[in-house]
Design a protein around this motif. Structure first.
Motif, PDB file in Angstrom:
ATOM      1  N   TRP A   1     123.418  20.717  89.489  1.00 16.99           N
ATOM      2  CA  TRP A   1     122.884  19.905  90.593  1.00 16.99           C
ATOM      3  C   TRP A   1     122.383  20.802  91.728  1.00 16.99           C
ATOM      4  O   TRP A   1     122.913  21.881  91.950  1.00 16.99           O
ATOM      5  CB  TRP A   1     123.955  18.967  91.148  1.00 16.99           C
ATOM      6  CG  TRP A   1     124.363  17.906  90.171  1.00 16.99           C
ATOM      7  CD1 TRP A   1     125.419  17.976  89.316  1.00 16.99           C
ATOM      8  CD2 TRP A   1     123.721  16.660  89.957  1.00 16.99           C
ATOM      9  NE1 TRP A   1     125.492  16.831  88.548  1.00 16.99           N
ATOM     10  CE2 TRP A   1     124.449  15.999  88.936  1.00 16.99           C
ATOM     11  CE3 TRP A   1     122.609  16.009  90.493  1.00 16.99           C
ATOM     12  CZ2 TRP A   1     124.105  14.734  88.464  1.00 16.99           C
ATOM     13  CZ3 TRP A   1     122.263  14.744  90.031  1.00 16.99           C
ATOM     14  CH2 TRP A   1     123.006  14.122  89.007  1.00 16.99           C
ATOM     15  N   ILE A   2     121.372  20.308  92.428  1.00 17.52           N
ATOM     16  CA  ILE A   2     120.812  21.038  93.563  1.00 17.52           C
ATOM     17  C   ILE A   2     120.738  20.105  94.772  1.00 17.52           C
ATOM     18  O   ILE A   2     120.336  18.940  94.640  1.00 17.52           O
ATOM     19  CB  ILE A   2     119.400  21.575  93.211  1.00 17.52           C
ATOM     20  CG1 ILE A   2     119.565  22.794  92.316  1.00 17.52           C
ATOM     21  CG2 ILE A   2     118.603  21.897  94.439  1.00 17.52           C
ATOM     22  CD1 ILE A   2     118.348  23.633  92.197  1.00 17.52           C
ATOM     23  N   GLU A   3     121.176  20.621  95.923  1.00 12.99           N
ATOM     24  CA  GLU A   3     121.144  19.797  97.132  1.00 12.99           C
ATOM     25  C   GLU A   3     119.718  19.704  97.654  1.00 12.99           C
ATOM     26  O   GLU A   3     119.031  20.714  97.803  1.00 12.99           O
ATOM     27  CB  GLU A   3     122.047  20.441  98.186  1.00 12.99           C
ATOM     28  CG  GLU A   3     122.163  19.617  99.432  1.00 12.99           C
ATOM     29  CD  GLU A   3     123.053  20.327 100.474  1.00 12.99           C
ATOM     30  OE1 GLU A   3     124.099  20.863 100.082  1.00 12.99           O
ATOM     31  OE2 GLU A   3     122.665  20.332 101.648  1.00 12.99           O
ATOM     32  N   LEU A   4     119.260  18.469  97.915  1.00 15.14           N
ATOM     33  CA  LEU A   4     117.869  18.309  98.355  1.00 15.14           C
ATOM     34  C   LEU A   4     117.755  18.066  99.849  1.00 15.14           C
ATOM     35  O   LEU A   4     117.054  18.770 100.554  1.00 15.14           O
ATOM     36  CB  LEU A   4     117.204  17.141  97.620  1.00 15.14           C
ATOM     37  CG  LEU A   4     116.905  17.312  96.139  1.00 15.14           C
ATOM     38  CD1 LEU A   4     116.108  16.104  95.644  1.00 15.14           C
ATOM     39  CD2 LEU A   4     116.129  18.580  95.872  1.00 15.14           C
ATOM     40  N   PHE A   5     118.436  17.026 100.357  1.00 16.16           N
ATOM     41  CA  PHE A   5     118.299  16.713 101.786  1.00 16.16           C
ATOM     42  C   PHE A   5     119.393  15.757 102.252  1.00 16.16           C
ATOM     43  O   PHE A   5     120.099  15.168 101.438  1.00 16.16           O
ATOM     44  CB  PHE A   5     116.916  16.117 102.098  1.00 16.16           C
ATOM     45  CG  PHE A   5     116.575  14.894 101.271  1.00 16.16           C
ATOM     46  CD1 PHE A   5     116.931  13.616 101.695  1.00 16.16           C
ATOM     47  CD2 PHE A   5     115.889  15.035 100.069  1.00 16.16           C
ATOM     48  CE1 PHE A   5     116.588  12.496 100.948  1.00 16.16           C
ATOM     49  CE2 PHE A   5     115.549  13.912  99.302  1.00 16.16           C
ATOM     50  CZ  PHE A   5     115.906  12.646  99.742  1.00 16.16           C
ATOM     51  N   GLY A   6     119.501  15.641 103.578  1.00 15.71           N
ATOM     52  CA  GLY A   6     120.494  14.752 104.174  1.00 15.71           C
ATOM     53  C   GLY A   6     119.889  13.393 104.478  1.00 15.71           C
ATOM     54  O   GLY A   6     118.706  13.288 104.780  1.00 15.71           O
ATOM     55  N   ALA A   7     120.755  12.364 104.425  1.00 19.13           N
ATOM     56  CA  ALA A   7     120.258  11.003 104.658  1.00 19.13           C
ATOM     57  C   ALA A   7     121.426  10.074 104.935  1.00 19.13           C
ATOM     58  O   ALA A   7     122.588  10.509 104.950  1.00 19.13           O
ATOM     59  CB  ALA A   7     119.466  10.522 103.440  1.00 19.13           C
ATOM     60  N   GLY A   8     121.140   8.810 105.137  1.00 22.61           N
ATOM     61  CA  GLY A   8     122.218   7.856 105.321  1.00 22.61           C
ATOM     62  C   GLY A   8     121.709   6.543 105.893  1.00 22.61           C
ATOM     63  O   GLY A   8     120.525   6.395 106.191  1.00 22.61           O
ATOM     64  N   MET A   9     122.653   5.585 106.032  1.00 19.20           N
ATOM     65  CA  MET A   9     122.319   4.312 106.687  1.00 19.20           C
ATOM     66  C   MET A   9     122.406   4.537 108.197  1.00 19.20           C
ATOM     67  O   MET A   9     123.333   5.197 108.675  1.00 19.20           O
ATOM     68  CB  MET A   9     123.309   3.216 106.273  1.00 19.20           C
ATOM     69  CG  MET A   9     123.350   2.935 104.768  1.00 19.20           C
ATOM     70  SD  MET A   9     121.757   2.422 104.057  1.00 19.20           S
ATOM     71  CE  MET A   9     121.614   0.752 104.722  1.00 19.20           C
ATOM     72  N   VAL A  10     121.441   4.019 108.925  1.00 18.43           N
ATOM     73  CA  VAL A  10     121.406   4.237 110.379  1.00 18.43           C
ATOM     74  C   VAL A  10     122.717   3.750 111.009  1.00 18.43           C
ATOM     75  O   VAL A  10     123.154   2.613 110.769  1.00 18.43           O
ATOM     76  CB  VAL A  10     120.205   3.512 111.012  1.00 18.43           C
ATOM     77  CG1 VAL A  10     120.229   3.665 112.541  1.00 18.43           C
ATOM     78  CG2 VAL A  10     118.897   4.042 110.432  1.00 18.43           C
ATOM     79  N   ASP A  11     123.355   4.619 111.801  1.00 21.20           N
ATOM     80  CA  ASP A  11     124.600   4.265 112.486  1.00 21.20           C
ATOM     81  C   ASP A  11     124.315   3.200 113.544  1.00 21.20           C
ATOM     82  O   ASP A  11     123.393   3.375 114.358  1.00 21.20           O
ATOM     83  CB  ASP A  11     125.183   5.520 113.147  1.00 21.20           C
ATOM     84  CG  ASP A  11     126.618   5.287 113.628  1.00 21.20           C
ATOM     85  OD1 ASP A  11     126.875   4.225 114.270  1.00 21.20           O
ATOM     86  OD2 ASP A  11     127.466   6.159 113.364  1.00 21.20           O
ATOM     87  N   PRO A  12     125.043   2.085 113.550  1.00 20.42           N
ATOM     88  CA  PRO A  12     124.768   1.019 114.525  1.00 20.42           C
ATOM     89  C   PRO A  12     124.776   1.528 115.967  1.00 20.42           C
ATOM     90  O   PRO A  12     124.098   0.949 116.825  1.00 20.42           O
ATOM     91  CB  PRO A  12     125.921   0.036 114.302  1.00 20.42           C
ATOM     92  CG  PRO A  12     126.377   0.299 112.908  1.00 20.42           C
ATOM     93  CD  PRO A  12     126.127   1.751 112.628  1.00 20.42           C
TER      94      PRO A  12
END
Ligand code: PHE
Length: 376
Positions: free
Chosen positions: A315-326
């Motif tokens: 596996w290779i790390e691509l990028f950071g992400a997530g659900m917008v914090d309220p």
């Protein structure tokens, strides 16, 4: 050349009979022919003309003075007739010669001016788009096809947009690797109108401030990507630089779920790296997303079997992400109860590196054509 001398002095007529007269004139004519034939340009032609037909001391005038006038009566008629013939001959020969010289000069001028259409022409080397620019355009195309809009933001930011409004308060440890490149603010200058209190400015450390700037100005739904330069306190090496490029993504609407997020991310990665690549989401942390993830892809170099690049993990790390914090919605007066969304931050150098197997990030900035030509 002797014929170039402008005067000829004529010896006295050495003739006892009309035949002698013809002989003398024949000699002159032969001499004239030789000189006329040697006149190959305008100036040598003029010299010949003056020597023979010149009004003051040309040979023809001299014949009148030296041969015709003093001639004995029994030869006078022969001399006069021969002189007239020679005069007519010289005049028409001179004119014919003049036309020939003129014609040759015209032709030479034409030749000199002629465009040689068979010459190869000037080759202007055509540049190509920089590999990073190619990645930008490719990524933009993918998200444009999903209905996203491309927006740009300032590289110089206020701490408010770079940190606070992204839920990174002043002493938060998440600032540590970003707290960098501060400078005095030009007071009141756009786009820092809200900076009247004289807050210092900094070169943005990520493109995430544009999440806030966009939501401040736009009613939901929002679907944007933000390509641009970002700056960090990193020493240059094969994977770091003081400047690099990101593409921020943000989607906010009333019904966006984690499944939409995972599906969008997966779609993007397959479009960019190829349909065989699989993705996974790994828990991570960013102050402005909750939950936060790192998006991994199966290693593009070994296909997931394990190799040096992926450290045998597949596996290779691509990028950071997530659900917008309220909490972020609170800064832009969005209704956190009604709205949801996701965000991601793509590293353009890193994605280019994985796609084209570039082993040193510094190569992007050195403008070495031997490197750049490989992306033509
Ligand atoms: N801004 C983060 C960084 O630069 C990346 C990111 C963007 C993470 C959006 C989550 C959501 O590291």
């Amino acid at each position: 050349m002797d014929s170039a001398s402008s005067t000829h002095s004529l010896p006295p007529l050495d003739a006892a009979t009309p035949e002698d007269v013809s002989g003398r004139f024949a000699e002159l004519r032969a001499r004239f022919d030789g000189e006329a034939a040697g006149a190959s340009d305008e100036s040598s032609w003029k010299t010949v003309r003056d020597a023979w037909a010149g009004r003051k001391s040309g040979v023809l005038v001299q014949i009148t003075d030296t041969w015709l006038k003093p001639a004995k009566p029994d030869l006078k008629r022969a001399v006069g007739q021969a002189l007239n013939e020679l005069k007519g001959y010289i005049e028409s020969a001179l004119e014919a010669r003049r036309l020939a010289i003129q014609g040759a000069a015209d032709e030479a001028a034409l030749l000199a001016e002629r465009e040689d259409l068979s010459l190869p022409g000037v080759v202007r080397p055509l540049g190509t788009r920089h590999p990073l620019r190619q990645t930008f355009e490719e990524i933009e195309k993918i998200f444009l096809s999903l209905g996203y809009t491309v927006v740009a933001g300032p590289e110089m930011e206020t701490p408010y947009y770079n940190f606070e409004a992204l839920n990174i308060p002043e002493h938060h440890p998440a600032r540590d690797n970003m707290d960098t490149f501060y400078m005095a603010a030009p007071p009141g200058s756009a786009p820092f109108a809200g900076n009247a209190q004289g807050e210092p400015l900094l070169l943005r450390t990520h493109t995430s401030p544009m999440q806030v700037r966009t939501m401040e100005k736009t009613e939901p739904p929002v679907r944007i990507i933000v390509p641009g330069k970002v700056y960090r306190r990193d020493n240059p090496d094969a994977t770091h630089g003081f400047m690099f490029h990101q593409i921020e993504g943000l989607a906010v609407d009333t019904d966006i779920t984690f499944c939409d997020f995972a599906g969008t991310v997966d779609y993007f990665v397959r479009e960019f790296l190829g349909p065989k690549v699989k993705t996974r989401l790994r828990p991570s942390y960013f102050p402005f997303t909750e939950p936060s993830v790192e998006v991994d892809a199966t290693c593009v170099f070994c296909g997931g079997k394990g190799c040096n690049v992926c450290k045998q993990s597949g596996w290779i790390e691509l990028f950071g992400a997530g659900m917008v914090d309220p909490a972020v919605y609170g800064f832009v007066k969005y209704d956190a109860k009604r709205l949801s969304g996701f965000a991601f931050g793509l590293g353009v150098e890193r994605l280019t590196q994985l796609k084209y197997n570039v082993n040193d990030l510094q190569l992007y900035y050195q403008n070495d054509v031997r490197f750049l030509r490989q992306f033509a």
